[in-house]
Design a protein around this motif. Structure first.
Motif, PDB file in Angstrom:
ATOM      1  N   LYS A 214       0.865  -1.180   0.000  1.00 34.39           N
ATOM      2  CA  LYS A 214       0.000   0.000   0.000  1.00 34.39           C
ATOM      3  C   LYS A 214       0.902   1.230   0.000  1.00 34.39           C
ATOM      4  CE  LYS A 214      -3.382   2.484   2.865  1.00 34.39           C
ATOM      5  NZ  LYS A 214      -4.176   2.466   4.120  1.00 34.39           N
ATOM      6  N   LEU A 215       0.568   2.212  -0.835  1.00 35.02           N
ATOM      7  CA  LEU A 215       1.346   3.448  -0.890  1.00 35.02           C
ATOM      8  C   LEU A 215       1.042   4.301   0.335  1.00 35.02           C
ATOM      9  CD1 LEU A 215       3.311   5.218  -2.515  1.00 35.02           C
ATOM     10  CD2 LEU A 215       1.324   6.203  -3.691  1.00 35.02           C
ATOM     11  N   VAL A 216       2.105   4.699   1.045  1.00 33.34           N
ATOM     12  CA  VAL A 216       1.936   5.470   2.282  1.00 33.34           C
ATOM     13  C   VAL A 216       2.247   6.948   2.072  1.00 33.34           C
ATOM     14  CG1 VAL A 216       2.631   5.682   4.707  1.00 33.34           C
ATOM     15  CG2 VAL A 216       2.550   3.412   3.630  1.00 33.34           C
ATOM     16  N   HIS A 217       3.396   7.245   1.458  1.00 30.97           N
ATOM     17  CA  HIS A 217       3.817   8.634   1.241  1.00 30.97           C
ATOM     18  C   HIS A 217       4.554   8.770  -0.084  1.00 30.97           C
ATOM     19  CE1 HIS A 217       2.993   9.790   5.398  1.00 30.97           C
ATOM     20  NE2 HIS A 217       3.739   8.789   5.823  1.00 30.97           N
ATOM     21  N   VAL A 218       4.449   9.941  -0.689  1.00 34.07           N
ATOM     22  CA  VAL A 218       5.352  10.361  -1.755  1.00 34.07           C
ATOM     23  C   VAL A 218       5.802  11.777  -1.422  1.00 34.07           C
ATOM     24  CG1 VAL A 218       5.653  10.883  -4.199  1.00 34.07           C
ATOM     25  CG2 VAL A 218       4.225   8.950  -3.522  1.00 34.07           C
ATOM     26  N   VAL A 219       7.116  11.997  -1.374  1.00 34.55           N
ATOM     27  CA  VAL A 219       7.667  13.324  -1.091  1.00 34.55           C
ATOM     28  C   VAL A 219       8.648  13.687  -2.190  1.00 34.55           C
ATOM     29  CG1 VAL A 219       9.061  14.720   0.488  1.00 34.55           C
ATOM     30  CG2 VAL A 219       7.384  13.113   1.403  1.00 34.55           C
ATOM     31  N   ARG A 220       8.447  14.841  -2.808  1.00 38.44           N
ATOM     32  CA  ARG A 220       9.293  15.281  -3.917  1.00 38.44           C
ATOM     33  C   ARG A 220      10.000  16.583  -3.557  1.00 38.44           C
ATOM     34  NH1 ARG A 220       5.156  15.072  -8.907  1.00 38.44           N
ATOM     35  NH2 ARG A 220       6.858  16.293  -9.847  1.00 38.44           N
ATOM     36  N   THR A 221      11.317  16.598  -3.774  1.00 35.01           N
ATOM     37  CA  THR A 221      12.147  17.768  -3.485  1.00 35.01           C
ATOM     38  C   THR A 221      12.839  18.217  -4.762  1.00 35.01           C
ATOM     39  OG1 THR A 221      12.556  16.989  -1.227  1.00 35.01           O
ATOM     40  CG2 THR A 221      14.075  18.639  -2.118  1.00 35.01           C
ATOM     41  N   HIS A 222      12.738  19.506  -5.082  1.00 34.56           N
ATOM     42  CA  HIS A 222      13.327  20.036  -6.320  1.00 34.56           C
ATOM     43  C   HIS A 222      14.244  21.203  -5.983  1.00 34.56           C
ATOM     44  CE1 HIS A 222      13.822  20.926 -10.499  1.00 34.56           C
ATOM     45  NE2 HIS A 222      12.798  20.197 -10.889  1.00 34.56           N
ATOM     46  N   LYS A 223      15.517  21.095  -6.381  1.00 30.63           N
ATOM     47  CA  LYS A 223      16.512  22.136  -6.121  1.00 30.63           C
ATOM     48  C   LYS A 223      16.875  22.905  -7.385  1.00 30.63           C
ATOM     49  CE  LYS A 223      17.299  21.493  -1.708  1.00 30.63           C
ATOM     50  NZ  LYS A 223      17.081  22.576  -0.708  1.00 30.63           N
ATOM     51  N   GLY A 224      16.023  22.844  -8.403  1.00 26.55           N
ATOM     52  CA  GLY A 224      16.333  23.438  -9.700  1.00 26.55           C
ATOM     53  C   GLY A 224      16.463  24.950  -9.714  1.00 26.55           C
ATOM     54  N   ALA A 225      15.999  25.614  -8.674  1.00 25.84           N
ATOM     55  CA  ALA A 225      16.133  27.077  -8.623  1.00 25.84           C
ATOM     56  C   ALA A 225      17.586  27.495  -8.420  1.00 25.84           C
ATOM     57  CB  ALA A 225      15.255  27.642  -7.500  1.00 25.84           C
ATOM     58  N   ASP A 226      18.401  26.584  -7.895  1.00 26.11           N
ATOM     59  CA  ASP A 226      19.829  26.858  -7.709  1.00 26.11           C
ATOM     60  C   ASP A 226      20.575  26.474  -8.981  1.00 26.11           C
ATOM     61  OD1 ASP A 226      22.217  27.199  -5.665  1.00 26.11           O
ATOM     62  OD2 ASP A 226      22.619  25.367  -6.807  1.00 26.11           O
ATOM     63  N   ASP A 227      21.380  27.394  -9.515  1.00 33.57           N
ATOM     64  CA  ASP A 227      22.050  27.170 -10.797  1.00 33.57           C
ATOM     65  C   ASP A 227      23.008  25.980 -10.764  1.00 33.57           C
ATOM     66  OD1 ASP A 227      20.695  29.262 -11.890  1.00 33.57           O
ATOM     67  OD2 ASP A 227      22.345  30.702 -11.771  1.00 33.57           O
ATOM     68  N   ASN A 228      23.760  25.827  -9.671  1.00 33.57           N
ATOM     69  CA  ASN A 228      24.695  24.706  -9.576  1.00 33.57           C
ATOM     70  C   ASN A 228      23.963  23.370  -9.551  1.00 33.57           C
ATOM     71  OD1 ASN A 228      27.010  26.320  -9.547  1.00 33.57           O
ATOM     72  ND2 ASN A 228      26.969  26.556  -7.331  1.00 33.57           N
ATOM     73  N   ALA A 229      22.854  23.329  -8.830  1.00 31.09           N
ATOM     74  CA  ALA A 229      22.054  22.108  -8.779  1.00 31.09           C
ATOM     75  C   ALA A 229      21.444  21.814 -10.150  1.00 31.09           C
ATOM     76  CB  ALA A 229      20.953  22.238  -7.725  1.00 31.09           C
ATOM     77  N   PHE A 230      20.970  22.855 -10.822  1.00 35.24           N
ATOM     78  CA  PHE A 230      20.341  22.697 -12.125  1.00 35.24           C
ATOM     79  C   PHE A 230      21.299  22.092 -13.150  1.00 35.24           C
ATOM     80  CE2 PHE A 230      19.360  24.632 -16.333  1.00 35.24           C
ATOM     81  CZ  PHE A 230      18.144  24.016 -16.552  1.00 35.24           C
ATOM     82  N   LYS A 231      22.579  22.463 -13.062  1.00 35.40           N
ATOM     83  CA  LYS A 231      23.545  22.048 -14.087  1.00 35.40           C
ATOM     84  C   LYS A 231      24.425  20.860 -13.676  1.00 35.40           C
ATOM     85  CE  LYS A 231      23.919  26.304 -16.752  1.00 35.40           C
ATOM     86  NZ  LYS A 231      24.818  27.272 -17.405  1.00 35.40           N
ATOM     87  N   CYS A 232      24.179  20.247 -12.519  1.00 37.72           N
ATOM     88  CA  CYS A 232      25.101  19.201 -12.070  1.00 37.72           C
ATOM     89  C   CYS A 232      24.926  17.900 -12.851  1.00 37.72           C
ATOM     90  CB  CYS A 232      24.978  18.964 -10.567  1.00 37.72           C
ATOM     91  SG  CYS A 232      23.528  18.079 -10.049  1.00 37.72           S
ATOM     92  N   VAL A 233      23.770  17.668 -13.449  1.00 39.07           N
ATOM     93  CA  VAL A 233      23.565  16.567 -14.402  1.00 39.07           C
ATOM     94  C   VAL A 233      22.974  17.219 -15.642  1.00 39.07           C
ATOM     95  CG1 VAL A 233      22.454  14.351 -14.861  1.00 39.07           C
ATOM     96  CG2 VAL A 233      23.143  14.930 -12.524  1.00 39.07           C
ATOM     97  N   TYR A 234      23.782  17.339 -16.705  1.00 36.21           N
ATOM     98  CA  TYR A 234      23.408  18.248 -17.796  1.00 36.21           C
ATOM     99  C   TYR A 234      23.721  17.635 -19.149  1.00 36.21           C
ATOM    100  CZ  TYR A 234      22.451  23.000 -19.526  1.00 36.21           C
ATOM    101  OH  TYR A 234      21.903  24.094 -20.126  1.00 36.21           O
ATOM    102  N   GLN A 235      22.704  17.510 -19.986  1.00 34.13           N
ATOM    103  CA  GLN A 235      22.921  17.015 -21.349  1.00 34.13           C
ATOM    104  C   GLN A 235      23.397  18.167 -22.222  1.00 34.13           C
ATOM    105  OE1 GLN A 235      19.450  15.604 -23.517  1.00 34.13           O
ATOM    106  NE2 GLN A 235      20.679  14.103 -24.637  1.00 34.13           N
ATOM    107  N   GLU A 236      24.512  17.940 -22.914  1.00 36.78           N
ATOM    108  CA  GLU A 236      25.098  19.018 -23.711  1.00 36.78           C
ATOM    109  C   GLU A 236      26.002  18.432 -24.787  1.00 36.78           C
ATOM    110  OE1 GLU A 236      27.569  21.403 -21.189  1.00 36.78           O
ATOM    111  OE2 GLU A 236      28.609  19.676 -20.343  1.00 36.78           O
ATOM    112  N   GLN A 237      26.567  19.329 -25.601  1.00 35.92           N
ATOM    113  CA  GLN A 237      27.563  18.936 -26.588  1.00 35.92           C
ATOM    114  C   GLN A 237      28.939  19.388 -26.110  1.00 35.92           C
ATOM    115  OE1 GLN A 237      25.833  20.853 -30.111  1.00 35.92           O
ATOM    116  NE2 GLN A 237      25.409  18.833 -30.959  1.00 35.92           N
ATOM    117  N   ASP A 238      29.971  18.555 -26.397  1.00 32.67           N
ATOM    118  CA  ASP A 238      31.319  18.953 -26.028  1.00 32.67           C
ATOM    119  C   ASP A 238      31.885  19.922 -27.081  1.00 32.67           C
ATOM    120  OD1 ASP A 238      32.092  17.441 -28.211  1.00 32.67           O
ATOM    121  OD2 ASP A 238      32.894  15.779 -27.039  1.00 32.67           O
TER     122      ASP A 238
END
Length: 375
Positions: A214-238
Motif C-alpha cells: 500500500k502506498l503510504v507517502h510520496v515526497v518530492r524535493t526540487h533544487k532546480g532554482a539553484d544554478d549549480n544544482a540545475f547544471k550538475c547533471v546536464y545534457q550538452e555537446q562537447d
C-alpha cells in the motif's frame, strides 16, 4: 466522497535482458578501443571508472552497442525501448491476469529518448489499450522520474474510480552513448545499463487482498532554482559537437543537500533504497549510520544490473523480496536522485509476507548474492 483513496501496488515486473547482451569489462574496453572515438587518456579513464564503479561482469548494453561500429539510430533506439517496455509488461500482465483493456491510466517515464509517437503511444498500440485511457509520457526528468510517475498515477487514481494504473519506468542507451573525450561525459557510459520496470497500481478496495504493498507517502524535493544544482547533471555537446550527459564534481554535495531537505520533510521512517552509483550508496551508508545489510540491495543491484536509472529502485525491491526479507507490516522507503536536481521518495507498506513474483530478475542468480565487493 472526499477521503483519499488507498492506492495498492498489485505487482510489478523488472525486465531481464537476454544473456547475449551482457558486457564484461574486457569486452567494454575492446569495443571502446575499436570504435576509434576515444583517445588513450579517455580509455584509461573509463577503465578506472569501471573498476571503481561497483558494476559486475553481467550488466547489459543494447544490441546496437554490441556492434562495431555501434548503431545509434532511431530504429535501434525504438527496438531497445520495445524490448524493455514490452518485456516488462508481458510479464506483468501474465503474473496478474489483468487484461490490458482494464487499464485506465498509463504513465511512462524515459528521460533521454522521446520519439513521436511517444513511448506511451507505442504501448497503447502494442496492447490495444482502450480509447479513453489517460496516457502520460514524462521526458527529461532524470533517474528520479520513476517516483514522479508513481506520484502522477496516484493523483489520477484519486480522481478516477475503480480502475488500474500502469507505470512504466525506463531509460534508453542506444542514442545516448557518448563518443567523445570529455571526462565528465564519459562517466555515464561506465554506469548506465539496460533495464526497465512496469508497475500495476489499483484503487479498488478488493485488490487489497491480493496486492503486495500500500502506498503510504510520496515526497518530492526540487533544487532546480539553484544554478549549480540545475547544471550538475546536464545534457550538452562537447567542444567538437559530441552529445552526452555531463556529471558535475559537485554532484555528491548537491545530492546531499537535496536528500537532507527530503528527509526533513518525510522523516526517518524506513531504510533507503537507491542505486545511483557506488559513491551515492557509500555516502548514504556513512551519513545515515546504516549497517551493510541495509544497503545490500542497492550494492548488489548495481553489481548485477548496473544503474538502470529510474527503474533501479524496483530491481532493489525485487532483491529484498527474493531474499525473503519483506514481511507483513514492513515499510520500505525508495529514494531516487535525478537531474534538475531532484530527490524523490516513496514509502510503501507490505500488506503480507511478500514473495518474489514469477520471472523475477533475480530468479536465476539470487543464490549467488550477496557477493564480496572490492571497495
Amino acid at each position: 466522497m472526499t477521503r483519499p483513496r488507498s492506492i495498492y501496488l498489485v505487482d510489478y515486473s523488472c525486465y531481464r535482458p537476454p544473456s547475449h547482451l551482457q558486457v564484461r569489462y574486457k569486452k567494454f574496453m575492446e569495443h571502446s578501443r575499436l570504435t576509434g572515438d576515444f583517445d588513450e587518456s579517455s580509455l584509461e579513464f573509463q577503465r578506472k571508472i569501471l573498476e571503481r564503479s561497483g558494476l559486475g561482469e553481467e550488466t547489459y548494453l543494447p544490441e546496437a552497442m554490441h556492434d562495431i561500429p555501434p548503431r545509434p539510430s532511431m530504429a535501434a533506439a525504438r527496438e531497445e525501448a520495445e524490448q524493455v517496455m514490452f518485456g516488462a509488461l508481458d510479464n506483468l500482465f501474465a503474473n496478474t491476469n489483468v487484461k490490458p483493456k482494464d487499464i485506465g491510466i498509463l504513465v511512462v517515464n524515459c528521460s533521454l529518448f522521446n520519439p513521436t509517437p511517444s513511448l506511451s503511444a507505442m504501448i497503447v498500440n502494442k496492447y490495444k489499450l482502450r480509447g479513453n485511457i489517460r496516457s502520460f509520457n514524462l521526458g527529461g526528468m532524470g533517474c528520479s522520474a520513476g517516483v514522479i510517475a508513481i506520484d502522477l498515477a496516484k493523483d489520477m487514481l484519486q480522481v478516477h474510480r475503480n480502475t488500474y494504473a500502469v507505470v512504466v519506468s525506463t531509460e534508453n542507451i542506444t542514442q545516448n552513448w557518448y563518443f567523445g573525450n570529455k571526462k565528465s561525459m564519459l562517466i555515464p557510459n561506465c554506469l548506465f545499463r539496460v533495464g526497465g520496470a512496469a508497475v500495476l497500481l489499483s484503487n479498488k478496495a478488493k485488490d487489497r487482498r491480493c496486492a503486495k504493498y500500500k502506498l503510504v507517502h510520496v515526497v518530492r524535493t526540487h533544487k532546480g532554482a539553484d544554478d549549480n544544482a540545475f547544471k550538475c547533471v546536464y545534457q550538452e555537446q562537447d567542444d567538437i559537437g559530441k552529445t552526452g550527459v555531463s556529471l558535475s564534481k559537485d554532484l555528491m554535495a548537491i545530492a546531499g543537500l537535496a536528500l537532507k531537505t527530503n528527509i526533513t520533510t518525510l522523516g526517518p521512517l524506513v531504510l533507503p533504497i537507491n542505486a545511483g552509483g557506488r559513491a551515492v550508496i557509500d555516502e548514504l551508508e556513512k551519513n545515515l549510520q546504516l549497517l551493510p545489510v541495509h544497503v545490500e540491495a542497492s550494492r548488489m543491484t548495481l553489481h548485477r544490473f548496473g544503474n538502470t536509472s529510474s527503474s533501479s529502485i524496483w530491481y532493489e525491491l525485487a532483491y529484498t523480496e527474493a531474499k525473503g526479507r519483506m514481511r507483513k507490516g514492513h515499510r520500505v522507503w525508495q529514494i531516487a536522485f535525478g537531474s534538475g536536481f531532484k530527490c524523490n521518495s516513496a514509502v510503501w507498506q507490505a500488506l503480507r509476507n511478500v514473495k518474489p513474483s514469477p520471472n523475477s530478475p533475480w530468479e536465476d542468480c539470487i543464490h549467488r548474492y550477496p557477493v564480496e565487493l572490492v571497495l
